[in-house]
Design a protein around this motif. Structure first.
Motif, PDB file in Angstrom:
ATOM      1  N   GLY A 131      36.395   4.975  17.807  1.00 28.64           N
ATOM      2  CA  GLY A 131      35.124   4.897  17.105  1.00 28.64           C
ATOM      3  C   GLY A 131      34.953   3.532  16.480  1.00 28.64           C
ATOM      4  N   LEU A 132      33.701   3.192  16.111  1.00 30.65           N
ATOM      5  CA  LEU A 132      33.386   1.885  15.562  1.00 30.65           C
ATOM      6  C   LEU A 132      32.722   2.006  14.189  1.00 30.65           C
ATOM      7  N   LEU A 133      33.164   1.145  13.284  1.00 26.28           N
ATOM      8  CA  LEU A 133      32.495   0.924  12.009  1.00 26.28           C
ATOM      9  C   LEU A 133      31.964  -0.501  12.034  1.00 26.28           C
ATOM     10  N   VAL A 134      30.687  -0.667  11.786  1.00 19.68           N
ATOM     11  CA  VAL A 134      30.087  -2.002  11.866  1.00 19.68           C
ATOM     12  C   VAL A 134      29.230  -2.263  10.632  1.00 19.68           C
ATOM     13  N   CYS A 135      29.477  -3.411   9.990  1.00 15.74           N
ATOM     14  CA  CYS A 135      28.606  -3.925   8.937  1.00 15.74           C
ATOM     15  C   CYS A 135      27.691  -4.937   9.622  1.00 15.74           C
ATOM     16  N   PRO A 136      26.474  -4.584   9.991  1.00 17.23           N
ATOM     17  CA  PRO A 136      25.640  -5.463  10.827  1.00 17.23           C
ATOM     18  C   PRO A 136      25.387  -6.821  10.188  1.00 17.23           C
ATOM     19  N   ALA A 137      25.521  -7.865  10.992  1.00 15.32           N
ATOM     20  CA  ALA A 137      25.287  -9.218  10.503  1.00 15.32           C
ATOM     21  C   ALA A 137      23.809  -9.464  10.250  1.00 15.32           C
ATOM     22  N   THR A 138      22.947  -8.900  11.121  1.00 10.79           N
ATOM     23  CA  THR A 138      21.502  -9.053  10.981  1.00 10.79           C
ATOM     24  C   THR A 138      20.839  -7.751  11.427  1.00 10.79           C
ATOM     25  N   ASP A 139      19.502  -7.760  11.448  1.00  9.16           N
ATOM     26  CA  ASP A 139      18.753  -6.598  11.927  1.00  9.16           C
ATOM     27  C   ASP A 139      18.843  -6.430  13.437  1.00  9.16           C
ATOM     28  N   ASP A 140      19.338  -7.415  14.156  1.00 10.60           N
ATOM     29  CA  ASP A 140      19.410  -7.352  15.612  1.00 10.60           C
ATOM     30  C   ASP A 140      20.223  -6.137  16.044  1.00 10.60           C
ATOM     31  N   ASP A 141      19.633  -5.293  16.902  1.00 10.49           N
ATOM     32  CA  ASP A 141      20.312  -4.068  17.329  1.00 10.49           C
ATOM     33  C   ASP A 141      20.632  -4.059  18.819  1.00 10.49           C
TER      34      ASP A 141
ATOM     35  N   GLY B 298      33.054  15.676  16.934  1.00 14.50           N
ATOM     36  CA  GLY B 298      31.887  16.405  17.425  1.00 14.50           C
ATOM     37  C   GLY B 298      30.922  16.874  16.368  1.00 14.50           C
ATOM     38  N   GLU B 299      31.124  16.465  15.129  1.00 13.96           N
ATOM     39  CA  GLU B 299      30.213  16.840  14.055  1.00 13.96           C
ATOM     40  C   GLU B 299      29.145  15.758  13.882  1.00 13.96           C
ATOM     41  N   GLN B 300      28.103  16.072  13.103  1.00 15.56           N
ATOM     42  CA  GLN B 300      27.057  15.095  12.827  1.00 15.56           C
ATOM     43  C   GLN B 300      26.934  14.922  11.314  1.00 15.56           C
ATOM     44  N   PRO B 301      27.655  13.954  10.746  1.00 15.39           N
ATOM     45  CA  PRO B 301      27.620  13.777   9.292  1.00 15.39           C
ATOM     46  C   PRO B 301      26.288  13.190   8.830  1.00 15.39           C
ATOM     47  N   ALA B 302      25.933  13.488   7.594  1.00 13.85           N
ATOM     48  CA  ALA B 302      24.721  12.925   7.002  1.00 13.85           C
ATOM     49  C   ALA B 302      25.005  11.516   6.501  1.00 13.85           C
ATOM     50  N   GLU B 303      23.936  10.782   6.207  1.00 11.39           N
ATOM     51  CA  GLU B 303      24.115   9.482   5.576  1.00 11.39           C
ATOM     52  C   GLU B 303      24.788   9.675   4.222  1.00 11.39           C
TER      53      GLU B 303
ATOM     54  N   VAL C  25      30.731   5.848  22.477  1.00 13.42           N
ATOM     55  CA  VAL C  25      31.680   5.632  21.390  1.00 13.42           C
ATOM     56  C   VAL C  25      30.985   5.929  20.053  1.00 13.42           C
ATOM     57  N   PRO C  26      31.547   6.792  19.226  1.00 13.91           N
ATOM     58  CA  PRO C  26      30.943   7.100  17.929  1.00 13.91           C
ATOM     59  C   PRO C  26      30.793   5.842  17.073  1.00 13.91           C
ATOM     60  N   LEU C  27      29.671   5.744  16.360  1.00 14.67           N
ATOM     61  CA  LEU C  27      29.348   4.552  15.576  1.00 14.67           C
ATOM     62  C   LEU C  27      28.861   4.951  14.190  1.00 14.67           C
ATOM     63  N   VAL C  28      29.403   4.268  13.179  1.00 15.60           N
ATOM     64  CA  VAL C  28      28.925   4.410  11.798  1.00 15.60           C
ATOM     65  C   VAL C  28      28.589   3.025  11.273  1.00 15.60           C
ATOM     66  N   LEU C  29      27.424   2.885  10.657  1.00 16.60           N
ATOM     67  CA  LEU C  29      27.018   1.628  10.043  1.00 16.60           C
ATOM     68  C   LEU C  29      27.445   1.628   8.583  1.00 16.60           C
ATOM     69  N   LEU C  30      27.906   0.474   8.138  1.00 14.14           N
ATOM     70  CA  LEU C  30      28.481   0.375   6.798  1.00 14.14           C
ATOM     71  C   LEU C  30      27.795  -0.742   6.017  1.00 14.14           C
TER      72      LEU C  30
ATOM     73  N   ALA D 230      33.103   5.990   4.910  1.00  9.84           N
ATOM     74  CA  ALA D 230      32.763   5.538   6.254  1.00  9.84           C
ATOM     75  C   ALA D 230      33.764   6.059   7.277  1.00  9.84           C
ATOM     76  N   VAL D 231      35.048   5.999   6.941  1.00 13.77           N
ATOM     77  CA  VAL D 231      36.071   6.509   7.861  1.00 13.77           C
ATOM     78  C   VAL D 231      35.910   8.012   8.057  1.00 13.77           C
ATOM     79  N   ARG D 232      35.684   8.738   6.991  1.00 12.27           N
ATOM     80  CA  ARG D 232      35.529  10.195   7.112  1.00 12.27           C
ATOM     81  C   ARG D 232      34.306  10.547   7.960  1.00 12.27           C
ATOM     82  N   SER D 233      33.227   9.792   7.808  1.00 10.02           N
ATOM     83  CA  SER D 233      32.040  10.039   8.634  1.00 10.02           C
ATOM     84  C   SER D 233      32.337   9.764  10.105  1.00 10.02           C
ATOM     85  N   LEU D 234      33.067   8.679  10.362  1.00 10.28           N
ATOM     86  CA  LEU D 234      33.389   8.339  11.746  1.00 10.28           C
ATOM     87  C   LEU D 234      34.299   9.389  12.376  1.00 10.28           C
TER      88      LEU D 234
END
Length: 331
Positions: A118-128, A309-314, A139-144, A299-303
């Motif tokens: 899985g990936l945890l990403v602190c986005p550098a910009t708004d570019d997606d 297979g779960e869908q965590p909330a923000e 791959v599961p993704l969580v934004l931080l 963030a780790v627990r959400s990932l």
């Protein structure tokens, strides 16, 4: 390098027995298990993690791409992520985007190639643009910390709106009317949201920000110094500076010291983000503190929930105002 067959031969067992021992399953007898582990130690055998991952579809690794490793805020986040991942049997591979979206994309691609779970990403910009590649690999993704406009990826961040309202009220009560702001980049969610929340709070109090006292940095120390120099050079300079990031705040402090401006007698200073040394300055710095340890752990627990297979909330955590002496307070 020793192989599993070498271990089996030395221990006098089958490769299947070696595999069972290494994967935590019970051996035929405690003595057999001890012989296998002794052979592993003697031969300095290391399992082929990649080969195992192809069989079980897991590498027990998480990828973390942070915006700037030199930023103490992100360093604390990374430490918290690593601590929480370790509790769950995962290791973390880090990538430093250095506030650059192209470098961020290279790290994301490299981590995907290394088959992180899985990936945890602190986005550098708004570019997606990079998100589609993550989705294509499933791959599961969580934004931080920072959000971007993508569907489905949960976000873990600290909401600073309430703390910024408190800061606005505090500054107005102290008599500050010309408030200079060193905001973050407009192409980041944190850059926009902090400025808007602070300005909305001041507007409610009847003292909205003057456009000529707002400038944007890039979350780097040099930009904070340059911004402070520009603000203090205005025809009617501000009586207090508010830096919306700790590195820009350090740059502003550096510039105030270079110019010989006394804090808070000549100009006040408040910084978004706390650091262990801010209370040690003379005067101690008023800050909006973010719960970095809680953010990294959440963030780790959400990932891991996504991986399972779960869908965590923000996850919305609260930043808090810590009043010290740098804005004119007499404590």
């Amino acid at each position: 390098m020793a192989t599993m067959k070498d271990v089996a031969r030395r221990a006098g067992v089958s490769t299947a027995t070696v595999s069972r021992v290494l994967n935590g399953h019970s051996a035929p007898t405690p003595e057999t298990r001890a012989r296998v582990l002794a052979a592993v130690d003697a031969l300095e055998y290391r399992p082929n993690v990649l080969a195992r991952s192809l069989r079980v579809h897991s590498t027990q690794t998480l990828g973390l791409v942070i915006s700037d490793l030199l930023n103490p805020f992100f360093a604390e986040i990374a430490r918290a992520v690593e601590d929480e991942a370790r509790k769950h049997g995962y290791v973390v591979i880090f990538g430093n985007a250095d506030e650059n979206v192209e470098q961020q994309e290279r790290y994301v691609r490299t981590l995907l190639d290394r088959r992180v779970d899985g990936l945890l990403v602190c986005p550098a910009t708004d570019d997606d643009g990079w998100v589609s590649e993550v989705s294509a690999r499933n791959v599961p993704l969580v934004l931080l910390d920072r959000r971007i406009d993508v569907g489905g990826a949960p976000v873990v961040y600290a909401d600073g709106a309430a703390a910024l309202r408190e800061l606005a009220t505090h500054l107005v009560k102290l008599g500050h009317r010309r408030i200079g702001v060193i905001s973050g980049p407009e192409d980041t969610s944190t850059g926009r949201e902090r400025l808007h929340a602070f300005n909305d709070a001041l507007r409610t109090l009847g003292h909205p920000l003057s456009p000529d006292l707002v400038t944007h940095g890039d979350f780097r120390r040099r930009s904070g110094a340059d911004a402070a120099s520009w603000l203090l050079g205005r025809p009617e300079p501000p009586t207090v500076l508010v830096a919306m990031d700790n590195l820009m705040g350090l740059g502003a402090l550096e510039e105030l010291r270079r110019l010989g401006r006394r804090i808070p007698d000549e100009v006040g200073l408040a910084i978004y983000d706390d650091q262990p040394w801010f209370p040690l300055f003379e005067p101690a710095i008023t800050v909006v503190a973010q719960p970095t340890e809680e953010m990294g752990g959440a963030a780790v627990r959400s990932l891991l929930a996504l991986i399972n297979g779960e869908q965590p909330a923000e996850v919305h955590l609260d930043a808090r105002l810590i009043v010290r002496a740098s804005c004119g307070e007499r404590l």
